[in-house]
Design an enzyme around this catalytic site. Structure first.
Site, PDB file in Angstrom:
ATOM      1  N   TYR A  88       0.846  -1.192   0.000  1.00  0.00           N
ATOM      2  CA  TYR A  88       0.000   0.000   0.000  1.00  0.00           C
ATOM      3  C   TYR A  88       0.882   1.242   0.000  1.00  0.00           C
ATOM      4  CZ  TYR A  88      -3.837  -3.087   1.235  1.00  0.00           C
ATOM      5  OH  TYR A  88      -4.776  -4.082   1.226  1.00  0.00           O
TER       6      TYR A  88
ATOM      7  N   HIS B 270      -7.103   0.501  -1.757  1.00  0.00           N
ATOM      8  CA  HIS B 270      -6.563  -0.706  -2.370  1.00  0.00           C
ATOM      9  C   HIS B 270      -5.044  -0.619  -2.458  1.00  0.00           C
ATOM     10  CE1 HIS B 270     -10.434  -2.391  -3.492  1.00  0.00           C
ATOM     11  NE2 HIS B 270     -10.791  -1.172  -3.826  1.00  0.00           N
TER      12      HIS B 270
ATOM     13  N   LYS C 272      -3.451  -4.207 -10.109  1.00  0.00           N
ATOM     14  CA  LYS C 272      -2.292  -3.735  -9.373  1.00  0.00           C
ATOM     15  C   LYS C 272      -1.071  -3.768 -10.283  1.00  0.00           C
ATOM     16  CE  LYS C 272      -4.231  -5.490  -5.095  1.00  0.00           C
ATOM     17  NZ  LYS C 272      -5.331  -4.624  -5.299  1.00  0.00           N
TER      18      LYS C 272
END
Length: 82
Positions: A18, A28, A59
């Site tokens: 993160y 997220h 991601k």
């Protein structure tokens, strides 16, 4: 360094990372991290599988390469359409 790490076992990776200042559960993770040792080798199929997982969960792929001294170099990889 201010980054928050959480497990990423459900993605088949080592960690979710993160950004600084974000709170897991409210934001997220930006990266999915795979840790490898400097002497480890993998073929393009394994890299493609890592990239596919990262892309499918929205991601960026981060590969952390640890050397014999314990220093880690990070490589970020992004999915782009041709």
């Amino acid at each position: 360094r201010g980054y928050i790490t959480k497990t990423a076992l459900k993605y088949g990776a080592d960690f979710r990372i993160y950004e600084r200042g974000t709170e897991p559960g409210k934001a997220h993770a930006k990266w999915v991290l795979y840790a490898v040792s400097e002497g480890e080798s993998f073929d393009w199929r394994k890299y493609a599988a890592m990239m596919r997982v990262a892309h499918s969960v929205r991601k960026k792929l981060l590969i952390g390469v640890a050397d014999e001294e314990g220093d880690v170099t990070y490589y970020e990889s992004n999915w782009t359409r041709p």
